[in-house]
Design a protein around this motif. Structure first.
Motif, PDB file in Angstrom:
ATOM      1  N   PRO A   1      -5.179   8.622  -1.588  1.00 27.63           N
ATOM      2  CA  PRO A   1      -5.961   7.501  -1.046  1.00 27.63           C
ATOM      3  C   PRO A   1      -7.449   7.623  -1.358  1.00 27.63           C
ATOM      4  O   PRO A   1      -8.114   6.632  -1.690  1.00 27.63           O
ATOM      5  CB  PRO A   1      -5.696   7.580   0.461  1.00 27.63           C
ATOM      6  CG  PRO A   1      -4.373   8.272   0.571  1.00 27.63           C
ATOM      7  CD  PRO A   1      -4.374   9.276  -0.542  1.00 27.63           C
ATOM      8  N   GLY A   2      -7.962   8.854  -1.278  1.00 27.22           N
ATOM      9  CA  GLY A   2      -9.373   9.060  -1.600  1.00 27.22           C
ATOM     10  C   GLY A   2      -9.680   8.803  -3.059  1.00 27.22           C
ATOM     11  O   GLY A   2     -10.756   8.299  -3.404  1.00 27.22           O
ATOM     12  N   PHE A   3      -8.736   9.136  -3.925  1.00 21.21           N
ATOM     13  CA  PHE A   3      -8.914   8.884  -5.353  1.00 21.21           C
ATOM     14  C   PHE A   3      -9.006   7.387  -5.633  1.00 21.21           C
ATOM     15  O   PHE A   3      -9.843   6.938  -6.409  1.00 21.21           O
ATOM     16  CB  PHE A   3      -7.761   9.517  -6.126  1.00 21.21           C
ATOM     17  CG  PHE A   3      -7.858   9.365  -7.617  1.00 21.21           C
ATOM     18  CD1 PHE A   3      -9.061   9.593  -8.284  1.00 21.21           C
ATOM     19  CD2 PHE A   3      -6.756   9.003  -8.370  1.00 21.21           C
ATOM     20  CE1 PHE A   3      -9.158   9.464  -9.670  1.00 21.21           C
ATOM     21  CE2 PHE A   3      -6.834   8.868  -9.745  1.00 21.21           C
ATOM     22  CZ  PHE A   3      -8.042   9.090 -10.393  1.00 21.21           C
ATOM     23  N   LEU A   4      -8.150   6.613  -4.977  1.00 17.92           N
ATOM     24  CA  LEU A   4      -8.213   5.163  -5.144  1.00 17.92           C
ATOM     25  C   LEU A   4      -9.545   4.616  -4.635  1.00 17.92           C
ATOM     26  O   LEU A   4     -10.135   3.709  -5.252  1.00 17.92           O
ATOM     27  CB  LEU A   4      -7.045   4.492  -4.416  1.00 17.92           C
ATOM     28  CG  LEU A   4      -5.648   4.749  -4.993  1.00 17.92           C
ATOM     29  CD1 LEU A   4      -4.580   4.149  -4.090  1.00 17.92           C
ATOM     30  CD2 LEU A   4      -5.529   4.176  -6.404  1.00 17.92           C
TER      31      LEU A   4
ATOM     32  N   SER B   1      -4.415  16.975  -7.585  1.00 18.91           N
ATOM     33  CA  SER B   1      -3.865  18.290  -7.274  1.00 18.91           C
ATOM     34  C   SER B   1      -3.068  18.316  -5.973  1.00 18.91           C
ATOM     35  O   SER B   1      -2.273  19.233  -5.747  1.00 18.91           O
ATOM     36  CB  SER B   1      -4.988  19.327  -7.189  1.00 18.91           C
ATOM     37  OG  SER B   1      -5.893  18.995  -6.133  1.00 18.91           O
ATOM     38  N   ALA B   2      -3.263  17.329  -5.104  1.00 18.74           N
ATOM     39  CA  ALA B   2      -2.542  17.312  -3.820  1.00 18.74           C
ATOM     40  C   ALA B   2      -2.284  15.865  -3.412  1.00 18.74           C
ATOM     41  O   ALA B   2      -3.137  14.991  -3.621  1.00 18.74           O
ATOM     42  CB  ALA B   2      -3.353  18.037  -2.743  1.00 18.74           C
ATOM     43  N   PRO B   3      -1.126  15.579  -2.820  1.00 16.80           N
ATOM     44  CA  PRO B   3      -0.790  14.192  -2.475  1.00 16.80           C
ATOM     45  C   PRO B   3      -1.736  13.562  -1.471  1.00 16.80           C
ATOM     46  O   PRO B   3      -1.988  12.355  -1.523  1.00 16.80           O
ATOM     47  CB  PRO B   3       0.637  14.306  -1.912  1.00 16.80           C
ATOM     48  CG  PRO B   3       0.812  15.739  -1.546  1.00 16.80           C
ATOM     49  CD  PRO B   3      -0.029  16.509  -2.505  1.00 16.80           C
ATOM     50  N   GLU B   4      -2.292  14.363  -0.556  1.00 16.51           N
ATOM     51  CA  GLU B   4      -3.164  13.786   0.465  1.00 16.51           C
ATOM     52  C   GLU B   4      -4.488  13.272  -0.100  1.00 16.51           C
ATOM     53  O   GLU B   4      -5.241  12.582   0.590  1.00 16.51           O
ATOM     54  CB  GLU B   4      -3.444  14.806   1.577  1.00 16.51           C
ATOM     55  CG  GLU B   4      -4.127  16.094   1.116  1.00 16.51           C
ATOM     56  CD  GLU B   4      -3.125  17.178   0.745  1.00 16.51           C
ATOM     57  OE1 GLU B   4      -3.528  18.348   0.679  1.00 16.51           O
ATOM     58  OE2 GLU B   4      -1.935  16.851   0.517  1.00 16.51           O
ATOM     59  N   GLN B   5      -4.759  13.614  -1.385  1.00 16.52           N
ATOM     60  CA  GLN B   5      -6.012  13.152  -1.986  1.00 16.52           C
ATOM     61  C   GLN B   5      -5.879  11.782  -2.673  1.00 16.52           C
ATOM     62  O   GLN B   5      -6.887  11.212  -3.091  1.00 16.52           O
ATOM     63  CB  GLN B   5      -6.508  14.175  -3.014  1.00 16.52           C
ATOM     64  CG  GLN B   5      -6.896  15.507  -2.407  1.00 16.52           C
ATOM     65  CD  GLN B   5      -7.868  16.257  -3.301  1.00 16.52           C
ATOM     66  OE1 GLN B   5      -9.070  16.333  -3.031  1.00 16.52           O
ATOM     67  NE2 GLN B   5      -7.338  16.790  -4.380  1.00 16.52           N
TER      68      GLN B   5
ATOM     69  N   ASP C   1       0.828  -1.210   0.000  1.00 13.47           N
ATOM     70  CA  ASP C   1       0.000   0.000   0.000  1.00 13.47           C
ATOM     71  C   ASP C   1       0.863   1.261   0.000  1.00 13.47           C
ATOM     72  O   ASP C   1       0.618   2.200  -0.767  1.00 13.47           O
ATOM     73  CB  ASP C   1      -0.925   0.015   1.221  1.00 13.47           C
ATOM     74  CG  ASP C   1      -2.017  -1.036   1.131  1.00 13.47           C
ATOM     75  OD1 ASP C   1      -2.272  -1.540   0.015  1.00 13.47           O
ATOM     76  OD2 ASP C   1      -2.604  -1.369   2.171  1.00 13.47           O
ATOM     77  N   ALA C   2       1.880   1.273   0.854  1.00 15.95           N
ATOM     78  CA  ALA C   2       2.746   2.445   0.943  1.00 15.95           C
ATOM     79  C   ALA C   2       3.556   2.635  -0.332  1.00 15.95           C
ATOM     80  O   ALA C   2       3.713   3.762  -0.817  1.00 15.95           O
ATOM     81  CB  ALA C   2       3.689   2.302   2.144  1.00 15.95           C
ATOM     82  N   GLU C   3       4.046   1.538  -0.899  1.00 17.40           N
ATOM     83  CA  GLU C   3       4.836   1.637  -2.121  1.00 17.40           C
ATOM     84  C   GLU C   3       3.980   2.125  -3.288  1.00 17.40           C
ATOM     85  O   GLU C   3       4.438   2.911  -4.131  1.00 17.40           O
ATOM     86  CB  GLU C   3       5.465   0.281  -2.448  1.00 17.40           C
ATOM     87  CG  GLU C   3       6.504   0.311  -3.547  1.00 17.40           C
ATOM     88  CD  GLU C   3       7.769   1.059  -3.188  1.00 17.40           C
ATOM     89  OE1 GLU C   3       8.554   1.356  -4.118  1.00 17.40           O
ATOM     90  OE2 GLU C   3       7.974   1.370  -1.998  1.00 17.40           O
ATOM     91  N   LEU C   4       2.736   1.684  -3.343  1.00 16.36           N
ATOM     92  CA  LEU C   4       1.819   2.138  -4.396  1.00 16.36           C
ATOM     93  C   LEU C   4       1.572   3.636  -4.282  1.00 16.36           C
ATOM     94  O   LEU C   4       1.642   4.370  -5.271  1.00 16.36           O
ATOM     95  CB  LEU C   4       0.502   1.373  -4.306  1.00 16.36           C
ATOM     96  CG  LEU C   4      -0.577   1.824  -5.297  1.00 16.36           C
ATOM     97  CD1 LEU C   4      -0.204   1.418  -6.718  1.00 16.36           C
ATOM     98  CD2 LEU C   4      -1.947   1.266  -4.921  1.00 16.36           C
ATOM     99  N   LEU C   5       1.283   4.108  -3.069  1.00 13.23           N
ATOM    100  CA  LEU C   5       1.028   5.534  -2.877  1.00 13.23           C
ATOM    101  C   LEU C   5       2.274   6.366  -3.172  1.00 13.23           C
ATOM    102  O   LEU C   5       2.179   7.454  -3.747  1.00 13.23           O
ATOM    103  CB  LEU C   5       0.541   5.791  -1.451  1.00 13.23           C
ATOM    104  CG  LEU C   5      -0.889   5.331  -1.151  1.00 13.23           C
ATOM    105  CD1 LEU C   5      -1.200   5.465   0.330  1.00 13.23           C
ATOM    106  CD2 LEU C   5      -1.903   6.122  -1.978  1.00 13.23           C
TER     107      LEU C   5
END
Length: 461
Positions: A331-334, A325-329, A291-295
């Motif tokens: 997980p939500g995109f997935l 547009s932002a890295p924190e988004q 999961d971390a490597e994918l992100l």
């Protein structure tokens, strides 16, 4: 100057940091710098720091010389027993112990690349002793690491090709700490003249057959990854006649007859412990988090893709560009892709619309992701799903490493040949050594130089 003498009054760790920067920068300067004086100073300062750290590690190597060969053979027998137990567990239906997926295996191959791409470098500085029969085993070991000038057997050529097959050439994703062992090898090779006992000790430790080599080769093959680099080391490092045996003989043959034998053996033992610095193969394997490597991978791609998508497609009210547009988004995109059915976790990735966009010649996003990046996506989507037959869903074409002809009019080969023109055989040997360095030996001129070095070395005995 002894191995642990300071270059100046500045503490060694401060000196090393002031010369280089990160571990990667140290590694690259030791490998690529065109300033020999800078390389030598950096190598000595760096080794001083690492030897001080190694001195705090437990000592495993026996000081009693008569016990050395038996100790190596017992280690080899113990590894063989552990591997037999592993094979029995697999035969009884046990799962792979190292690699949970192909992406996991590729992560490992990339993480250890800085070490594998300078394979044997710690012995480079000993080539100048080619006339001294006491160094014969060590020099033979180095030349075999170079494949004796045959690209099909040159360890760096083999590993570089393995990385290329699976899209693993992006060095920017390798953790800085993974450059440590490669930097140690380069530093030992750069200033081996003043660190001969440490080089001998490091070689003794590195050439012992590790269990992880055997298991890695077995599981890589299962995952449709060519294990040849690893199986080659299984055979060449054997304790009977191979590099492990030659490593023991080097200790015995180079031990001083009248000099300070105790200090020599202390330094050999210290060099041996350099192998234990940094994160080993087992720890690297255990550190993988899909999961971390994918992100992390998606974040590296995000800046390039955040303005490249149309506004036609929306997921939960946002366009793809807005999601990126932002890295924190991320997980939500997935999650949004899953909610809309574009990604169907724990199923064959072929049924996911998102996978269909990136895989295949006619895919809309063909070429956006490297083979390794696609493998991460594939294995994350697949999750608990298991194909009916073993093998990878994301395949890269294989081709054998063959002894390709030297390119016509290769400028480096021509430069090499020009530099040898008119030189006596012994003078040629000195000129050839430069081309056998970690930076050069895997290139056409380096391979040519290796073959010539072996030819002359044999004729000048």
């Amino acid at each position: 100057m002894t191995a642990l003498t300071r270059l100046d009054s500045q503490p060694a760790h401060e000196h090393a940091i002031s010369i280089a920067g990160s571990m990667k920068q140290t590694y690259e300067q030791l490998l690529l710098s065109d300033d020999p004086e800078h390389q030598r100073a950096l190598a000595q300062a760096f080794l001083q720091v690492q030897l001080q750290l190694a001195a705090d590690l437990p000592e495993e190597m026996p000081r009693e010389l008569s016990a050395l060969q038996d100790w190596v053979e017992l280690h080899c027998a113990d590894v063989a027993r552990q591997y037999a137990d592993y094979l029995q567990q697999r035969k009884d239906g046990g799962a792979r112990q190292y690699f949970s997926s192909k992406a996991h295996a590729l992560f490992f191959l990339q993480a250890v690349a800085p070490t594998k791409l300078v394979d044997g470098a710690w012995l480079y500085g000993l080539l100048r002793h080619w006339r001294d029969p006491r160094f014969e085993g060590l020099i033979c070991t180095y030349l075999e690491e170079l494949g004796d000038g045959n690209p099909a057997q040159n360890h760096v050529v083999i590993y570089r090709k393995l990385l290329a097959e699976h899209g693993l050439q992006d060095t920017g994703v390798i953790a800085d700490e993974h450059y440590l062992q490669g930097a140690i090898q380069l530093a030992l090779g750069e200033c081996g003249e003043g660190f001969v006992p440490e080089v001998i000790g490091y070689n003794l430790g590195y050439e012992q057959l590790p269990l992880h080599l055997l298991i890695s080769a077995y599981e890589l093959s299962e995952l449709d990854i060519d294990p040849y680099y690893f199986t080659l080391h299984v055979t060449i490092d054997n304790a009977s006649t191979g590099h492990a045996h030659k490593a023991v003989q080097a200790v015995l043959e180079l031990l001083p007859l009248e000099g300070d034998r105790e200090d020599f053996l202390r330094r050999v033992a210290l060099g041996y412990r350099l192998n234990d610095l940094g994160q080993g193969s087992g720890a690297i394997i255990e550190s993988f988090d899909l999961d971390a490597e994918l992100l992390n991978m998606l974040e590296r791609k995000r800046p390039f893709g955040q303005h490249m998508h149309s506004d036609y497609c929306r997921f939960e009210g946002q366009t793809v560009n807005q999601w990126l547009s932002a890295p924190e988004q991320l997980p939500g995109f997935l999650d949004a892709l899953q909610n809309k059915g574009w990604i169907k976790r724990h199923q064959d990735p072929q049924v996911s619309r998102f996978w269909q966009l990136i895989d295949g010649d006619g895919a809309a996003m063909f070429g956006v992701f490297s083979p390794y990046e696609k493998q991460l996506l594939h294995d994350w989507i697949a999750g608990d799903w298991t194909p009916e037959c073993s093998g990878a869903a994301v395949r890269a074409g294989k081709s054998a490493v063959t002894q390709a002809p030297v390119p016509v009019n290769d400028p480096d080969v021509q430069s090499l040949q020009d530099s040898l023109e008119g030189l006596e055989a012994a003078e040629q040997m000195q000129a050839l050594i430069t081309w056998l360095s970690a930076r050069r030996h895997s290139h056409p001129a380096g391979l040519t130089a290796t073959r010539r070095f072996i030819e002359l070395k044999s004729s000048l005995r």
